[in-house]
Design a protein around this motif. Sequence first.
Motif, PDB file in Angstrom:
ATOM      1  N   GLY A   1      25.176   2.647  50.909  1.00 16.67           N
ATOM      2  CA  GLY A   1      26.394   2.333  51.650  1.00 16.67           C
ATOM      3  C   GLY A   1      27.371   1.497  50.863  1.00 16.67           C
ATOM      4  N   LEU A   2      27.351   1.641  49.536  1.00 19.23           N
ATOM      5  CA  LEU A   2      28.298   0.925  48.686  1.00 19.23           C
ATOM      6  C   LEU A   2      29.700   1.461  48.869  1.00 19.23           C
ATOM      7  CD1 LEU A   2      26.182   1.043  45.398  1.00 19.23           C
ATOM      8  CD2 LEU A   2      26.572  -1.007  46.782  1.00 19.23           C
ATOM      9  N   SER A   3      30.685   0.725  48.390  1.00 23.55           N
ATOM     10  CA  SER A   3      32.034   1.258  48.358  1.00 23.55           C
ATOM     11  C   SER A   3      32.051   2.493  47.465  1.00 23.55           C
ATOM     12  CB  SER A   3      33.012   0.210  47.812  1.00 23.55           C
ATOM     13  OG  SER A   3      32.736  -0.066  46.442  1.00 23.55           O
ATOM     14  N   ALA A   4      32.990   3.360  47.700  1.00 20.78           N
ATOM     15  CA  ALA A   4      33.033   4.621  46.952  1.00 20.78           C
ATOM     16  C   ALA A   4      33.158   4.371  45.448  1.00 20.78           C
ATOM     17  CB  ALA A   4      34.206   5.475  47.449  1.00 20.78           C
ATOM     18  N   GLU A   5      33.978   3.383  45.086  1.00 22.53           N
ATOM     19  CA  GLU A   5      34.179   3.094  43.651  1.00 22.53           C
ATOM     20  C   GLU A   5      32.899   2.592  43.009  1.00 22.53           C
ATOM     21  OE1 GLU A   5      34.661   0.823  40.147  1.00 22.53           O
ATOM     22  OE2 GLU A   5      34.285  -0.137  42.097  1.00 22.53           O
ATOM     23  N   ALA A   6      32.200   1.690  43.697  1.00 24.82           N
ATOM     24  CA  ALA A   6      30.962   1.146  43.134  1.00 24.82           C
ATOM     25  C   ALA A   6      29.875   2.207  43.063  1.00 24.82           C
ATOM     26  CB  ALA A   6      30.488  -0.042  43.973  1.00 24.82           C
ATOM     27  N   GLU A   7      29.766   3.026  44.108  1.00 28.30           N
ATOM     28  CA  GLU A   7      28.752   4.087  44.103  1.00 28.30           C
ATOM     29  C   GLU A   7      29.003   5.072  42.968  1.00 28.30           C
ATOM     30  OE1 GLU A   7      27.415   7.799  46.952  1.00 28.30           O
ATOM     31  OE2 GLU A   7      27.950   5.885  47.907  1.00 28.30           O
ATOM     32  N   GLU A   8      30.242   5.447  42.774  1.00 29.87           N
ATOM     33  CA  GLU A   8      30.566   6.402  41.704  1.00 29.87           C
ATOM     34  C   GLU A   8      30.250   5.794  40.331  1.00 29.87           C
ATOM     35  OE1 GLU A   8      31.928  10.194  40.471  1.00 29.87           O
ATOM     36  OE2 GLU A   8      31.339   9.360  42.413  1.00 29.87           O
ATOM     37  N   ARG A   9      30.553   4.524  40.168  1.00 25.84           N
ATOM     38  CA  ARG A   9      30.288   3.845  38.896  1.00 25.84           C
ATOM     39  C   ARG A   9      28.795   3.820  38.581  1.00 25.84           C
ATOM     40  NH1 ARG A   9      30.653  -1.821  39.040  1.00 25.84           N
ATOM     41  NH2 ARG A   9      32.164  -1.520  40.726  1.00 25.84           N
ATOM     42  N   LEU A  10      27.978   3.495  39.582  1.00 28.77           N
ATOM     43  CA  LEU A  10      26.539   3.422  39.356  1.00 28.77           C
ATOM     44  C   LEU A  10      25.916   4.802  39.146  1.00 28.77           C
ATOM     45  CD1 LEU A  10      25.413   0.631  41.853  1.00 28.77           C
ATOM     46  CD2 LEU A  10      25.525   0.515  39.363  1.00 28.77           C
ATOM     47  N   LYS A  11      26.436   5.815  39.829  1.00 30.46           N
ATOM     48  CA  LYS A  11      25.879   7.163  39.663  1.00 30.46           C
ATOM     49  C   LYS A  11      26.102   7.706  38.256  1.00 30.46           C
ATOM     50  CE  LYS A  11      25.844   8.991  44.380  1.00 30.46           C
ATOM     51  NZ  LYS A  11      26.418  10.008  45.297  1.00 30.46           N
ATOM     52  N   HIS A  12      27.155   7.243  37.611  1.00 26.67           N
ATOM     53  CA  HIS A  12      27.448   7.718  36.257  1.00 26.67           C
ATOM     54  C   HIS A  12      26.853   6.808  35.172  1.00 26.67           C
ATOM     55  CE1 HIS A  12      30.468  10.186  38.359  1.00 26.67           C
ATOM     56  NE2 HIS A  12      30.341  10.995  37.307  1.00 26.67           N
TER      57      HIS A  12
ATOM     58  N   SER B   1      28.178  -7.202  48.551  1.00 26.49           N
ATOM     59  CA  SER B   1      27.882  -7.990  49.743  1.00 26.49           C
ATOM     60  C   SER B   1      28.827  -9.174  49.858  1.00 26.49           C
ATOM     61  CB  SER B   1      26.432  -8.478  49.696  1.00 26.49           C
ATOM     62  OG  SER B   1      26.120  -9.269  50.815  1.00 26.49           O
ATOM     63  N   ILE B   2      29.095  -9.832  48.711  1.00 31.61           N
ATOM     64  CA  ILE B   2      30.027 -10.964  48.704  1.00 31.61           C
ATOM     65  C   ILE B   2      31.425 -10.496  49.099  1.00 31.61           C
ATOM     66  CG2 ILE B   2      31.183 -12.629  47.181  1.00 31.61           C
ATOM     67  CD1 ILE B   2      28.504 -12.766  45.619  1.00 31.61           C
ATOM     68  N   ALA B   3      31.767  -9.227  48.720  1.00 29.70           N
ATOM     69  CA  ALA B   3      33.088  -8.674  49.024  1.00 29.70           C
ATOM     70  C   ALA B   3      33.201  -8.203  50.467  1.00 29.70           C
ATOM     71  CB  ALA B   3      33.403  -7.522  48.067  1.00 29.70           C
ATOM     72  N   GLY B   4      32.098  -8.288  51.251  1.00 31.58           N
ATOM     73  CA  GLY B   4      32.168  -7.951  52.681  1.00 31.58           C
ATOM     74  C   GLY B   4      31.528  -6.637  53.063  1.00 31.58           C
ATOM     75  N   VAL B   5      30.946  -5.908  52.123  1.00 28.87           N
ATOM     76  CA  VAL B   5      30.266  -4.654  52.455  1.00 28.87           C
ATOM     77  C   VAL B   5      28.958  -4.993  53.157  1.00 28.87           C
ATOM     78  CG1 VAL B   5      29.261  -2.519  51.568  1.00 28.87           C
ATOM     79  CG2 VAL B   5      31.324  -3.481  50.504  1.00 28.87           C
ATOM     80  N   GLU B   6      28.711  -4.374  54.313  1.00 31.12           N
ATOM     81  CA  GLU B   6      27.536  -4.704  55.105  1.00 31.12           C
ATOM     82  C   GLU B   6      26.354  -3.816  54.753  1.00 31.12           C
ATOM     83  OE1 GLU B   6      28.617  -4.561  59.214  1.00 31.12           O
ATOM     84  OE2 GLU B   6      30.034  -6.229  59.059  1.00 31.12           O
ATOM     85  N   GLY B   7      25.165  -4.281  55.129  1.00 30.12           N
ATOM     86  CA  GLY B   7      23.953  -3.483  54.958  1.00 30.12           C
ATOM     87  C   GLY B   7      23.344  -3.560  53.577  1.00 30.12           C
ATOM     88  N   LEU B   8      23.725  -4.566  52.782  1.00 23.29           N
ATOM     89  CA  LEU B   8      23.224  -4.672  51.413  1.00 23.29           C
ATOM     90  C   LEU B   8      22.327  -5.896  51.246  1.00 23.29           C
ATOM     91  CD1 LEU B   8      26.485  -3.747  49.452  1.00 23.29           C
ATOM     92  CD2 LEU B   8      24.567  -2.252  50.041  1.00 23.29           C
ATOM     93  N   GLU B   9      21.603  -6.259  52.317  1.00 19.66           N
ATOM     94  CA  GLU B   9      20.748  -7.424  52.262  1.00 19.66           C
ATOM     95  C   GLU B   9      19.561  -7.210  51.320  1.00 19.66           C
ATOM     96  OE1 GLU B   9      21.535  -5.851  55.068  1.00 19.66           O
ATOM     97  OE2 GLU B   9      23.038  -7.219  55.946  1.00 19.66           O
ATOM     98  N   ASN B  10      19.079  -8.312  50.822  1.00 19.08           N
ATOM     99  CA  ASN B  10      17.865  -8.335  49.980  1.00 19.08           C
ATOM    100  C   ASN B  10      17.927  -7.336  48.812  1.00 19.08           C
ATOM    101  OD1 ASN B  10      16.661 -10.227  51.800  1.00 19.08           O
ATOM    102  ND2 ASN B  10      16.167  -8.498  53.155  1.00 19.08           N
ATOM    103  N   PRO B  11      18.964  -7.366  47.998  1.00 17.31           N
ATOM    104  CA  PRO B  11      19.085  -6.370  46.912  1.00 17.31           C
ATOM    105  C   PRO B  11      17.953  -6.451  45.902  1.00 17.31           C
ATOM    106  CG  PRO B  11      20.701  -8.140  46.652  1.00 17.31           C
ATOM    107  CD  PRO B  11      20.095  -8.310  48.009  1.00 17.31           C
ATOM    108  N   TYR B  12      17.578  -7.665  45.501  1.00 19.88           N
ATOM    109  CA  TYR B  12      16.508  -7.794  44.502  1.00 19.88           C
ATOM    110  C   TYR B  12      15.214  -7.208  45.033  1.00 19.88           C
ATOM    111  CZ  TYR B  12      13.144  -9.957  41.314  1.00 19.88           C
ATOM    112  OH  TYR B  12      12.121 -10.167  40.423  1.00 19.88           O
ATOM    113  N   GLU B  13      14.856  -7.559  46.240  1.00 20.32           N
ATOM    114  CA  GLU B  13      13.599  -7.092  46.810  1.00 20.32           C
ATOM    115  C   GLU B  13      13.576  -5.578  46.967  1.00 20.32           C
ATOM    116  OE1 GLU B  13      15.382  -9.630  47.819  1.00 20.32           O
ATOM    117  OE2 GLU B  13      14.039 -11.306  47.418  1.00 20.32           O
ATOM    118  N   ARG B  14      14.694  -4.996  47.333  1.00 16.92           N
ATOM    119  CA  ARG B  14      14.746  -3.539  47.505  1.00 16.92           C
ATOM    120  C   ARG B  14      14.596  -2.812  46.172  1.00 16.92           C
ATOM    121  NH1 ARG B  14      19.898  -2.864  51.418  1.00 16.92           N
ATOM    122  NH2 ARG B  14      19.406  -0.610  51.227  1.00 16.92           N
TER     123      ARG B  14
END
Length: 481
Positions: free
Chosen positions: A451-462, A415-428
């Motif tokens: 809706g994370l960046s592809a690199e971040a999504e891939e990192r978390l999935k693994h 979110s800090i890097a500008g990716v949108e739609g990631l509001e309220n991460p803790y609550e979610r």
Amino acid sequence: MSRMANSTALSADQDRVSLAAAEPTIALGALDGRYRSAVAPLVDHLSEAALNRNRIHVEVEWFIHLCREQVLPGLPELSSDQIDGLRGIVTSFGSEEIAELGMIEAETVHDVKAVEYFIARRLDGLGLGELTPLVHFACTSEDINNLSYAVGIRDAVEQVWLPAARQALDGLSSLAEQAAEVPMLSRTHGQPATPSTLGKEIAVFVHRLGRQVRRIEQQEYLGKINGATGTYAAHLAAAPEADWPGIAQRFVETLGLTFNPLTTQIESHDFQAELYADIARFNRILHGLCVDIWSYISIGFFKQIPVAGATGSSTMPHKVNPIRFENAEANLEISNALLDALGSTLVESRWQRDLTDSSGQRNIGTGLGHSVLALSNVTKGLKQLDVADEVIAADLDSNWEVLGEAIQTVMRAESIAGVEGLENPYERLKELTRGRRVDAEKLKEFVSGLGLSAEAEERLKHLTPDQYTGLAASLAKQFSR
């Protein structure tokens, strides 16, 4: 003056009679009975017999020192044979001498005066009978006692307690190294939390205990020899031209002690209170380790290696009880009760002197003894542990929800890097994970829909719980020694 360079202080390798052999037939306390073998080395430093031997040591060295300093007219220069003979009174102090000293004390009804007479009896045989008045010269009993206790406490700590602490630390260090890369579910407030490694959690105790050991290794052991009220009054009356503070300092330092230049009749015992506080703190940290090890055993993270022929439970054959750590807990608590009491009472004395410290200091050996016994049990207990990797792995694999922290933190970064739609991460993540178990598939599904960046999504999935240990393994290796 370095204590290591001291030539007159008694040391472990000095040829002398061991006092530990005189085991009582029937013991009142556990340390002199059931657990005698574990604490026997302390007998040579902190028993009543050791105190008397150290009193003789101090009296003899004061006698030699006065002659060497030529503080009085007519004092002879002692021959090397006479010096050896005087010191031989100390090194030959055994069961017969203990009995003799006891008979003298029964007559004098004064322990330090009995020591004076004990030494005086031996001067004729050394050709020093005319110097009998030099024994205990210008001394009050506390001049001898404070130095004798300081020597005994120093030697007990440096030759018995510290080696036992280092041995326990070595065993703990080995365990931390062995388990440095074993992923483990943490539990904060007793609840599943961010994984660590078993070795890192053990290394925390290695680091904490090691820090206390280093403090204790730097301990000063203070002493004084300045007369009935700390004024050198008797000394000056006998030899007004002598530099008595300088003579006293040089003498105290020949014993391997640090000179205390200003006291009442007693050495203030502050150094003892400092030492006991440090040892008690070490004990409390070790107690925490024992509780944690016991708890890890109870949930199966450690398997206990059975001792051949040993009974784990009197009625349940399947059990191997963690008695080493339970025994250590109890003895650490007893040790601290005594050390805390000593530390608080020894720093007070009514006006220039009272005798509360006399009774108190006779319990120093007991206080240290329970700590040494605990250390012995911890060292033995650690050798009987085997890491149950499969149990630890299964526990971790059943708690995928701990990755919620990683996911919501990545969401914040994105979110800090500008990716949108990631509001309220803790609550979610709280809505997804709190109060329910989440498996790998549900987490991957959740990550895919963020809706994370592809690199971040891939990192978390693994990412898996056993990989989510941060720098735990490297920290364990860094601080396990």
